[in-house]
Design a protein around this motif. Structure first.
Motif, mmCIF file in Angstrom:
data_model
loop_
_atom_site.group_PDB
_atom_site.id
_atom_site.type_symbol
_atom_site.label_atom_id
_atom_site.label_comp_id
_atom_site.label_asym_id
_atom_site.label_seq_id
_atom_site.Cartn_x
_atom_site.Cartn_y
_atom_site.Cartn_z
ATOM 1 N N GLN A 177 40.914 42.780 36.169
ATOM 2 C CA GLN A 177 41.784 43.810 36.750
ATOM 3 C C GLN A 177 41.111 44.491 37.940
ATOM 4 O O GLN A 177 41.752 44.708 38.984
ATOM 5 N N ALA A 202 49.083 41.809 32.590
ATOM 6 C CA ALA A 202 48.317 42.919 33.152
ATOM 7 C C ALA A 202 48.037 42.711 34.630
ATOM 8 O O ALA A 202 48.102 43.657 35.430
ATOM 9 N N LEU A 203 47.736 41.492 35.024
ATOM 10 C CA LEU A 203 47.396 41.228 36.423
ATOM 11 C C LEU A 203 48.645 41.152 37.290
ATOM 12 O O LEU A 203 48.614 41.548 38.459
ATOM 13 N N LEU A 218 49.540 44.508 38.472
ATOM 14 C CA LEU A 218 48.762 44.977 39.626
ATOM 15 C C LEU A 218 49.269 44.396 40.943
ATOM 16 O O LEU A 218 48.877 44.855 42.016
ATOM 17 N N HIS A 232 38.990 50.119 35.568
ATOM 18 C CA HIS A 232 39.272 49.450 34.302
ATOM 19 C C HIS A 232 37.982 49.174 33.524
ATOM 20 O O HIS A 232 37.918 49.401 32.314
#
Length: 225
Positions: free
Chosen positions: A43, A70-71, A74, A205
């Protein structure tokens, strides 16, 4: 090279399933902590890469659904590791994915474990890499590779893993001998590597996990500049 003349790069970031990631951290981090660290590293790497003015997009090659979500949140584009044939096959697949959409793209592979990555230092690397058909940056240990670039219409030919610096040199890639790019070289495989990354100043993170890691390893994270 002036930053305004630097082309917009596509970066390919490989990430193995989190449950199998960072096994070499075992002496410094528990089995329960390692998947979270691997995700946090990725992250922080992806967030810093996307903040670099020379980066157009980031493609993450992974089969891990948690990491993929999660990525993507971003701003990365995630693709499955369909070759399922190891790191270099995954990277080659990622580059093909980029070039299928943008045949003229400047593309580079970037390790997923650069938690202290600075956008300005990555920009310096990309600026210099633009001058060569293929170029690479060795890791902090001077043995492996954290970055490999390829210009449009140039064969990628990744050879990551183990003593990859010498293999990339033999393959004809130009080694980028740059100062003040420590954050682009500091990947994390061992407890000592993670201590070095904390000393540089890790991203948010990874920093969020520092109390758990400090409890296991007697580490304290410095404030990130």
């Amino acid at each position: 090279m002036n930053a305004s003349r630097t082309p917009r790069w596509s970066l390919v970031v490989p990430l193995k399933p989190l449950a199998r990631a960072k096994s070499r951290l075992a002496p410094a981090a528990s089995e329960a902590l390692r998947p979270g660290l691997a995700l946090a590293f990725a992250q922080d790497t992806v967030a810093a890469a996307l903040a670099c003015t020379a980066v157009r997009d980031v493609v993450v090659v992974t089969d891990d659904p948690v990491a993929s979500a999660a990525l993507a949140e971003l701003g990365a584009r995630t693709v499955p590791d369909s070759p399922a044939a190891g790191l270099n096959a995954a990277l080659a697949h990622g580059v093909r994915t980029v070039r299928s959409r943008r045949p003229g793209a400047f593309v580079a592979a970037l390790n997923a474990d650069l938690p202290a990555l600075r956008p300005a230092e990555l920009l310096r690397v990309l600026d210099r890499a633009t001058e060569f058909p293929r170029a690479f940056l060795t890791d902090a240990a001077g043995i492996g590779t954290t970055f490999l670039s390829t210009a449009p219409e140039v064969e990628f030919r990744p050879s990551f893993g183990g003593p990859s610096r010498i293999r990339h040199m033999i393959s004809g890639a130009e080694e980028l001998l740059l100062e003040l790019v420590d954050s682009v070289r500091q990947d994390v495989d061992t407890g000592d590597d993670l201590r070095a990354a904390f000393a540089l100043g890790v991203g948010p993170h990874t920093a969020a996990l520092s109390p758990a890691f400090a409890e296991a390893s007697a580490l304290l994270s410095p404030d990130r500049p």
